[in-house]
Design a protein around this motif. Structure first.
Motif, PDB file in Angstrom:
ATOM      1  N   ASN A 135       0.795  -1.219   0.000  1.00 24.61           N
ATOM      2  CA  ASN A 135       0.000   0.000   0.000  1.00 24.61           C
ATOM      3  C   ASN A 135       0.828   1.269   0.000  1.00 24.61           C
ATOM      4  O   ASN A 135       0.293   2.349   0.182  1.00 24.61           O
ATOM      5  N   GLU A 136       2.126   1.148  -0.195  1.00 30.56           N
ATOM      6  CA  GLU A 136       2.967   2.342  -0.217  1.00 30.56           C
ATOM      7  C   GLU A 136       2.675   3.141  -1.483  1.00 30.56           C
ATOM      8  O   GLU A 136       2.592   2.585  -2.579  1.00 30.56           O
ATOM      9  N   THR A 137       2.499   4.427  -1.315  1.00 31.43           N
ATOM     10  CA  THR A 137       2.273   5.315  -2.452  1.00 31.43           C
ATOM     11  C   THR A 137       3.516   6.170  -2.635  1.00 31.43           C
ATOM     12  O   THR A 137       3.950   6.843  -1.718  1.00 31.43           O
ATOM     13  N   ARG A 138       4.089   6.126  -3.828  1.00 33.07           N
ATOM     14  CA  ARG A 138       5.314   6.873  -4.131  1.00 33.07           C
ATOM     15  C   ARG A 138       5.024   7.918  -5.202  1.00 33.07           C
ATOM     16  O   ARG A 138       4.094   7.757  -5.988  1.00 33.07           O
ATOM     17  N   PRO A 139       5.856   8.956  -5.261  1.00 34.40           N
ATOM     18  CA  PRO A 139       5.673   9.951  -6.319  1.00 34.40           C
ATOM     19  C   PRO A 139       5.726   9.286  -7.704  1.00 34.40           C
ATOM     20  O   PRO A 139       6.542   8.410  -7.953  1.00 34.40           O
ATOM     21  N   MET A 140       4.845   9.692  -8.573  1.00 34.96           N
ATOM     22  CA  MET A 140       4.712   9.114  -9.902  1.00 34.96           C
ATOM     23  C   MET A 140       5.351  10.027 -10.937  1.00 34.96           C
ATOM     24  O   MET A 140       5.034  11.215 -11.009  1.00 34.96           O
ATOM     25  N   VAL A 141       6.245   9.471 -11.744  1.00 31.86           N
ATOM     26  CA  VAL A 141       6.895  10.223 -12.814  1.00 31.86           C
ATOM     27  C   VAL A 141       6.199   9.864 -14.122  1.00 31.86           C
ATOM     28  O   VAL A 141       6.025   8.691 -14.441  1.00 31.86           O
ATOM     29  N   HIS A 142       5.780  10.879 -14.857  1.00 34.27           N
ATOM     30  CA  HIS A 142       5.142  10.674 -16.157  1.00 34.27           C
ATOM     31  C   HIS A 142       5.514  11.838 -17.046  1.00 34.27           C
ATOM     32  O   HIS A 142       5.693  12.959 -16.594  1.00 34.27           O
ATOM     33  N   ASN A 143       5.669  11.571 -18.334  1.00 39.42           N
ATOM     34  CA  ASN A 143       6.041  12.617 -19.282  1.00 39.42           C
ATOM     35  C   ASN A 143       4.804  13.269 -19.862  1.00 39.42           C
ATOM     36  O   ASN A 143       3.761  12.641 -19.966  1.00 39.42           O
TER      37      ASN A 143
END
Length: 154
Positions: free
Chosen positions: A128-136
């Motif tokens: 359930n860990e939520t991490r910053p999401m990288v998207h272009n």
């Protein structure tokens, strides 16, 4: 995530947290979600509020509201370019399972289908860990990631 009957309404807000790193400051924007849905088997509407999401690192920082739409295909990951969603009225928020393709691919599919925001949830069983999401890309829609526990309630 199991599919449940009924309608779900999602409202996104944001709260700011700043984390210091040795190379300088990086900013992570936490999303405050208000989730309303019709309780299965009744006409009662249930509402929950949680500070349980993170805005994507390139996401515009604004709120969104609308009914939740999921991919119409058996896979909820929206990785196929011809993926369609189970909603037709705007505004709506795409709820997509993480994995099997890039975040950018998922966002492009949802935006092409008319989503006013995109919420990507962790695959069941991956934690359930939520991490910053990288998207272009430069998107006009809010993009948020949440844990699978958040989506298990709706």
């Amino acid at each position: 995530m199991g599919r449940k009957n009924g309608c779900c309404f999602l409202l996104l807000w944001f709260v700011v947290f700043v984390f210091q790193s040795p190379a300088g400051a990086s900013v992570v924007w936490t999303a405050l979600l208000e989730i309303s849905y019709r309780s299965p088997g009744s006409t009662e509407t249930v509402s929950e509020v949680c500070e349980c999401g993170l805005y994507g690192l390139d996401s515009p920082l604004h709120g969104a509201s609308g009914v939740v739409g999921i991919p119409s295909s058996p896979d909820l990951d929206a990785c196929e370019a011809d993926t369609h969603f189970n909603v037709s009225e705007a505004p709506w928020i795409a709820l997509i399972e993480r994995g099997n393709c890039t975040f950018t691919d998922k966002i492009e599919v949802a935006v092409r289908n008319g989503a006013s925001a995109v919420v990507i949830f962790n695959v069941h069983g991956t934690g359930n860990e939520t991490r910053p999401m990288v998207h272009n890309g430069e998107w006009k829609v809010a993009i948020v990631t949440v844990s699978n526990a958040t989506t298990g309630e709706v």
